[in-house]
Design an enzyme around this catalytic site. Sequence first.
Site, PDB file in Angstrom:
ATOM      1  N   ASN A 121      -1.596  11.418  -5.358  1.00 34.82           N
ATOM      2  CA  ASN A 121      -2.822   9.504  -5.263  1.00 34.82           C
ATOM      3  C   ASN A 121      -3.205  10.748  -3.677  1.00 34.82           C
ATOM      4  OD1 ASN A 121      -3.432   8.006  -4.279  1.00 34.82           O
ATOM      5  ND2 ASN A 121      -2.293   6.599  -3.246  1.00 34.82           N
TER       6      ASN A 121
ATOM      7  N   ARG B 242      -2.412   8.798  -9.214  1.00 36.33           N
ATOM      8  CA  ARG B 242      -2.894   7.085  -9.282  1.00 36.33           C
ATOM      9  C   ARG B 242      -4.741   7.406  -9.497  1.00 36.33           C
ATOM     10  NH1 ARG B 242      -5.168   4.945  -3.546  1.00 36.33           N
ATOM     11  NH2 ARG B 242      -5.716   2.862  -4.433  1.00 36.33           N
TER      12      ARG B 242
ATOM     13  N   HIS C  10      -6.552  -2.474  -6.847  1.00 33.88           N
ATOM     14  CA  HIS C  10      -5.478  -2.662  -6.882  1.00 33.88           C
ATOM     15  C   HIS C  10      -4.497  -2.932  -8.208  1.00 33.88           C
ATOM     16  CE1 HIS C  10      -6.715  -3.691  -2.432  1.00 33.88           C
ATOM     17  NE2 HIS C  10      -6.694  -2.657  -3.188  1.00 33.88           N
TER      18      HIS C  10
ATOM     19  N   ARG D  58     -14.059  -3.961   5.246  1.00 33.10           N
ATOM     20  CA  ARG D  58     -15.594  -4.967   4.187  1.00 33.10           C
ATOM     21  C   ARG D  58     -15.646  -6.166   4.406  1.00 33.10           C
ATOM     22  NH1 ARG D  58     -11.747  -2.232  -0.008  1.00 33.10           N
ATOM     23  NH2 ARG D  58     -10.585  -0.682   1.077  1.00 33.10           N
TER      24      ARG D  58
ATOM     25  N   GLU E 140       3.325   0.608  -5.818  1.00 31.98           N
ATOM     26  CA  GLU E 140       1.963   0.935  -7.015  1.00 31.98           C
ATOM     27  C   GLU E 140       2.820   2.410  -7.056  1.00 31.98           C
ATOM     28  OE1 GLU E 140      -0.649  -0.119  -3.603  1.00 31.98           O
ATOM     29  OE2 GLU E 140      -1.895   0.225  -5.513  1.00 31.98           O
TER      30      GLU E 140
END
Length: 399
Positions: free
Chosen positions: A7, A90, A180, A241, A386
């Site tokens: 990742n 990823r 996601h 955010r 993940e």
Amino acid sequence: MKILVINAGSSSLKYQLINVENKDVLAKGNCERIGIDGRFKHKTGDGRGFEREVALPDHRAAFRLVIEALTTGEFAVIGSTSEIDAVGHRIVHGGDKFTHSVLVTDEVLKEFQGVINFAPLHNPPALSGIEACRETLGKAVPNVMVFDTAFHQTMPPQAYIFGVPYKYYEQYRVRRYGAHGTSHRYVSLRCAELLGKKPEETKIVTCHLGNGSSISAVDAGKCVDTSMGFTPLGGIIMGTRSGDLDPSVVTFIMEKEGISPRDMENLLNKESGFIGISGISSDDRDLEEATAKGIERSKIAQDAQRYQIKKLVGAYSAAMGGLDALVFTGGIGENSSLLRAAVCENMEYLGITFDPAKNEETIRGKEGDLSLPGGKVRVYVIPTNEEYMIALDTKTLVG
Ligand code: AMP
């Protein structure tokens, strides 16, 4: 089969070596501050390892170090790179070109160039990671790209189109992509297992709540809507955010304050959400403490996020024409019993029941069913994984 999962972020490269047959993590670690100074953490599956400062000029250097740590010295877990059967990467954004995970070929990498700018901070380092793997391990070790956006590619146009002139979708592919996806896919599949049903027989709302947060509607195993938008800035209020806004808020503040598009983007990504509203922290645990002390702005930030999640659970149930299960995952979803209680409060009309005792005990990586026996809708906490999902896709594609 041993799969190395990579990742790569803008200045980091995380990895896990996974035995995909039994889900065992043989080793994992992180190269941080790549291109700055460099720090390297490596841990074996039984928790031994090291952390050291080391020069990391680029992702290639980082990858070479990862291979060295896996194969040599006190904390090696394999004898040589020949034990790595494949590498799964990823990838944050595959645009609408990549609807599934793919085996890396020169052709695929050429096609990836067409979407690389959708995630300018994440896609280029991911590509560097792939190139570094191919160089270091040779082309005989297959690489697979697993896209965070792919699971959301089943959304129909009514869910992904924005209300701006259609030419911007045609010219620039401006639309909802979500993020996601690998996590939403993993927990929705696990949820179907827990329900004892095939994914095709289920209607699930999945809430991935961490520093970045998104909610998805998964109908019959396919994503039909998701809260993040063109980029991971959209959706609900997050750590730093803003989430969704009336778009005129953006132009109004830019004009009033004389802010450039780039600076406004920074403000919305880094100085908004929890940190922007509370003025205290982007971390939910800090806000928990502050709210408990009676600090009003902290409570407003947390209440706003929880209210937005609750609204989406209702909206997505309406979109799917029903709900079988609600899933919480991610750092906040897996740990904040207060958030889960707030979201599930007064939801009996939807068939959601809630056991406060089970809610309190299902934290720190535990999986659990928070609903009452006989409740029409199950409420699950499912720790996401993940990396395992990436390893599984890699195994499937390399056979
Ligand atoms: P993630 O991005 O998935 O690693 O999640 C990070 C977020 O999870 C941060 O906002 C943390 O404050 C939050 N988190 C982790 N543990 C807890 C906890 N025990 N209670 C509330 N929030 C938590």
